[in-house]
Design an enzyme around this catalytic site. Structure first.
Site, PDB file in Angstrom:
ATOM      1  N   ASP A   1       3.405   9.317  -0.794  1.00 57.12           N
ATOM      2  CA  ASP A   1       2.198   8.587  -0.405  1.00 57.12           C
ATOM      3  C   ASP A   1       1.967   7.473  -1.413  1.00 57.12           C
ATOM      4  OD1 ASP A   1      -0.054   8.092   1.145  1.00 57.12           O
ATOM      5  OD2 ASP A   1      -0.647  10.196   1.178  1.00 57.12           O
TER       6      ASP A   1
ATOM      7  N   HIS B   1       0.814  -1.221   0.000  1.00 55.33           N
ATOM      8  CA  HIS B   1       0.000   0.000   0.000  1.00 55.33           C
ATOM      9  C   HIS B   1       0.847   1.270   0.000  1.00 55.33           C
ATOM     10  CE1 HIS B   1      -4.080  -1.735   0.681  1.00 55.33           C
ATOM     11  NE2 HIS B   1      -3.331  -2.779   0.976  1.00 55.33           N
TER      12      HIS B   1
HETATM   13  P1  ADQ Z   1      -3.135   6.155   4.835  1.00 59.11           P
HETATM   14  O1  ADQ Z   1      -1.724   6.579   5.002  1.00 59.11           O
HETATM   15  O2  ADQ Z   1      -3.919   6.006   6.067  1.00 59.11           O
HETATM   16  O3  ADQ Z   1      -3.250   4.810   3.972  1.00 59.11           O
HETATM   17  P2  ADQ Z   1      -5.001   7.575   2.915  1.00 59.11           P
HETATM   18  O4  ADQ Z   1      -4.970   6.821   1.667  1.00 59.11           O
HETATM   19  O5  ADQ Z   1      -5.045   9.045   2.756  1.00 59.11           O
HETATM   20  O6  ADQ Z   1      -3.768   7.299   3.875  1.00 59.11           O
HETATM   21  O7  ADQ Z   1      -6.286   7.130   3.704  1.00 59.11           O
HETATM   22  C1  ADQ Z   1      -6.731   7.774   4.847  1.00 59.11           C
HETATM   23  C2  ADQ Z   1      -8.154   7.303   5.160  1.00 59.11           C
HETATM   24  O8  ADQ Z   1      -8.434   7.623   6.511  1.00 59.11           O
HETATM   25  C3  ADQ Z   1      -9.196   7.956   4.301  1.00 59.11           C
HETATM   26  O9  ADQ Z   1     -10.213   7.055   3.998  1.00 59.11           O
HETATM   27  C4  ADQ Z   1      -9.710   9.083   5.181  1.00 59.11           C
HETATM   28  O10 ADQ Z   1     -11.057   9.417   4.985  1.00 59.11           O
HETATM   29  C5  ADQ Z   1      -9.529   8.516   6.574  1.00 59.11           C
HETATM   30  N1  ADQ Z   1      -9.221   9.611   7.503  1.00 59.11           N
HETATM   31  C6  ADQ Z   1      -8.151  10.415   7.464  1.00 59.11           C
HETATM   32  N2  ADQ Z   1      -8.256  11.349   8.454  1.00 59.11           N
HETATM   33  C7  ADQ Z   1      -9.405  11.113   9.096  1.00 59.11           C
HETATM   34  C8  ADQ Z   1     -10.081  11.725  10.189  1.00 59.11           C
HETATM   35  N3  ADQ Z   1      -9.614  12.799  10.793  1.00 59.11           N
HETATM   36  N4  ADQ Z   1     -11.253  11.181  10.573  1.00 59.11           N
HETATM   37  C9  ADQ Z   1     -11.747  10.127   9.965  1.00 59.11           C
HETATM   38  N5  ADQ Z   1     -11.175   9.522   8.920  1.00 59.11           N
HETATM   39  C10 ADQ Z   1     -10.017  10.000   8.495  1.00 59.11           C
HETATM   40  C11 ADQ Z   1      -2.329   3.864   3.393  1.00 59.11           C
HETATM   41  C12 ADQ Z   1      -1.264   4.466   2.459  1.00 59.11           C
HETATM   42  C13 ADQ Z   1      -1.920   5.293   1.393  1.00 59.11           C
HETATM   43  C14 ADQ Z   1      -2.924   4.435   0.612  1.00 59.11           C
HETATM   44  C15 ADQ Z   1      -3.855   3.717   1.567  1.00 59.11           C
HETATM   45  C16 ADQ Z   1      -4.709   2.699   0.831  1.00 59.11           C
HETATM   46  O11 ADQ Z   1      -0.349   5.259   3.214  1.00 59.11           O
HETATM   47  O12 ADQ Z   1      -0.957   5.810   0.490  1.00 59.11           O
HETATM   48  O13 ADQ Z   1      -3.688   5.282  -0.228  1.00 59.11           O
HETATM   49  O14 ADQ Z   1      -3.147   3.017   2.571  1.00 59.11           O
HETATM   50  O15 ADQ Z   1      -3.932   1.848   0.056  1.00 59.11           O
END
Ligand code: ADQ
Length: 469
Positions: free
Chosen positions: A366, A157
């Site tokens: 990311d 990921h």
């Molecule tokens: P993350 O590093 O966690 O994931 P991201 O893909 O941005 O990053 O996902 C974050 C998720 O958490 C989103 O669904 C978002 O809505 C939720 N979220 C963030 N802040 C929040 C908050 N304050 N309250 C509630 N929900 C919140 C890892 C990798 C990424 C990759 C994903 C999926 O680091 O690059 O995109 O896995 O593969």
């Protein structure tokens, strides 16, 4: 049809209320497994004084899960150690933050062995096994050592680092070699896949890259391919029309009081570029006094991994930086930066996204970044906001109609915000329509279906031949 077993470090499907723990992996996997009769196996997130190897089976949010408790030493060495102090910073190009200790390595091997031992009795002969992320790279090797012959796929990921960077990791060759025990290895982007192939072809013994993603090395053969992850776009659209999302949307519009809103939503993580984003916003304010009082930045940064020093340090720096920005620019009736550490429910977030004029997604690195896709999915088609997106988010490979920025340049990001705020409606709609189309087409179901069908059916003939031998 074969049963799908998904294995990941944490098993935390969001409850039906949508409250869920923040994290893209959890959101994506529960969406992928909900309608499936599959099984999700992993760590419960709990520790017990003495490891027993007992599994507890449960149904959470419509998904069958099998949970394993670990020991405090496992949590320290495997999770807080090798996974989050060694691999995470290294794979996000933060070699300055990498902390490597042999005990971390030992904890990582021990937990992967424990996963293999406890998963073993649950595996039926025709199950497909899909291992998720950097916590579990050696799992296929451990399963095969115990006689498992099933097809096993792996999806990373997070980004795959550049070759020279990876070589700074002690025993990096062993780690990469263990990926050759899978049948299929998936990456978020073409770029990550190329970086992997680059390492293998230069540094692995007997390496050969054949067409169609076939890679040979260490006397083994795998298939390596990008499978860009998406969001559950349909579910997100339904969430958007929920009462709570609409209530939140109306409340946000009221609280904006006619001001433009810039929005960031992230886990509080140094890879997300939050300090650089705050600096860019400060530059915008410094260069545009006419904007004072007419806009604000809402940054929601949920606390994450706060047992790791680098995360505590970042949190302290962001507290200071946000205080400085407000101290320098706030007036009695205007707060330029609203900085919030609490998590929000998915339906609440949907309403917040919809009310933002600019979505700021500016990670320094990311894997994909699902927030970029959620922001686009939440927009009003008649009056959509503008996505400002880092060139170093995996999402930038697909979402070219966003305003693509270099997050290391405060001027670049500040100018993109300025441009987004001034963008005519017609251009906003044109860009949004193209982006929304991609978010809908490349959703989480497509990601799962592409990966699983590649694992089960579409392996190149040479791999099928290998199995027949
Ligand atoms: P993350 O590093 O966690 O994931 P991201 O893909 O941005 O990053 O996902 C974050 C998720 O958490 C989103 O669904 C978002 O809505 C939720 N979220 C963030 N802040 C929040 C908050 N304050 N309250 C509630 N929900 C919140 C890892 C990798 C990424 C990759 C994903 C999926 O680091 O690059 O995109 O896995 O593969």
């Amino acid at each position: 049809m074969s049963r799908l077993i998904v294995v990941s470090n944490r098993v935390n499907p969001p409850a039906d209320t949508g409250v869920g723990t923040a994290g893209g992996l959890a959101m994506a996997l529960s969406a992928a497994l909900r309608e499936d009769k599959g099984l999700w196996f992993g760590w419960s997130g709990n520790t017990v004084e003495h490891y027993t190897g007992q599994i507890s089976m449960q149904k959470v949010g419509g998904v069958t899960v099998a949970l394993l408790d670990l020991e405090p030493q496992d949590q320290n060495e495997y999770y807080n150690g090798y996974a989050n102090r060694t691999l995470w910073p290294l794979f996000h190009y933060r070699s300055d933050l990498v902390n490597y200790e042999r005990s971390f390595d030992e904890g990582y091997s021990r937990v992967n062995t424990r996963f293999a031992e406890t998963l073993l009795p649950l595996i039926a002969p025709d199950d497909l096994i899909w291992v998720q992320d950097y916590h579990l790279i050696p799992l296929a090797r451990e399963l095969q050592a115990r006689g498992v012959k099933n097809r096993i796929g792996f999806f990373l990921h997070i980004p795959w680092p550049a070759r020279r960077l990876l070589k700074t990791l002690p025993k990096h060759g062993e780690l990469v070699e263990s990926l050759f025990d899978y049948d299929l290895v998936g990456f978020q982007t073409e770029d990550d896949c190329e970086a992997f192939v680059d390492f293998v072809t230069h540094d692995a013994p007997g390496a050969e890259a054949l067409p169609d993603g076939i890679l040979r090395a260490w006397g083994k053969q795998i298939f390596a391919k990008p499978f860009p992850i998406g969001i559950d776009a349909q579910d997100f659209a339904d969430t958007l029309t929920s009462e709570r999302a609409e209530t939140f949307h109306r409340a946000m519009i009221r609280s904006q009081a006619g001001r433009k809103m810039l929005l960031g939503v992230d886990r509080l993580d140094y890879s997300k570029g939050l300090e650089e984003r705050f600096s860019a916003y400060e530059t915008l304010l410094a260069n545009n006094p006419g904007m004072h009082g007419n806009l604000f930045l809402l940054q929601i940064a949920t606390l994450s991994r706060d047992e790791v020093d680098a995360y505590q340090d970042l949190r302290n720096r962001l507290d200071t930086q946000s205080g400085q920005i407000n101290g320098a620019y706030a007036t009695v009736d205007w707060v330029p930066l609203r900085y919030v550490n609490r998590p929000y429910r998915r339906d609440e977030l949907a309403g917040i996204y919809r009310s933002a004029d600019i979505g700021l997604v500016t990670p320094l690195r990311d894997g994909m970044n699902l927030v970029a896709k959620e922001y686009v999915a939440a927009q009003d088609p008649a009056n959509p906001g503008v996505l400002v997106l880092s060139q170093f988010a995996g999402a930038a490979e697909q979402m070219k109609e966003a305003l693509i920025v270099n997050p290391f340049s405060r001027e670049d990001v500040s100018e993109a915000i300025h441009r987004g705020l001034a963008m005519p409606l017609r251009e906003r709609r044109r860009r949004w329509e193209a982006l929304y189309d991609k978010v809908l087409t490349n959703d989480v179901s497509k990601w799962r279906d592409d990966f699983v069908s590649c694992l089960s059916d579409c392996l190149p003939a040479t791999v099928a031949e290998k199995e027949a031998v």
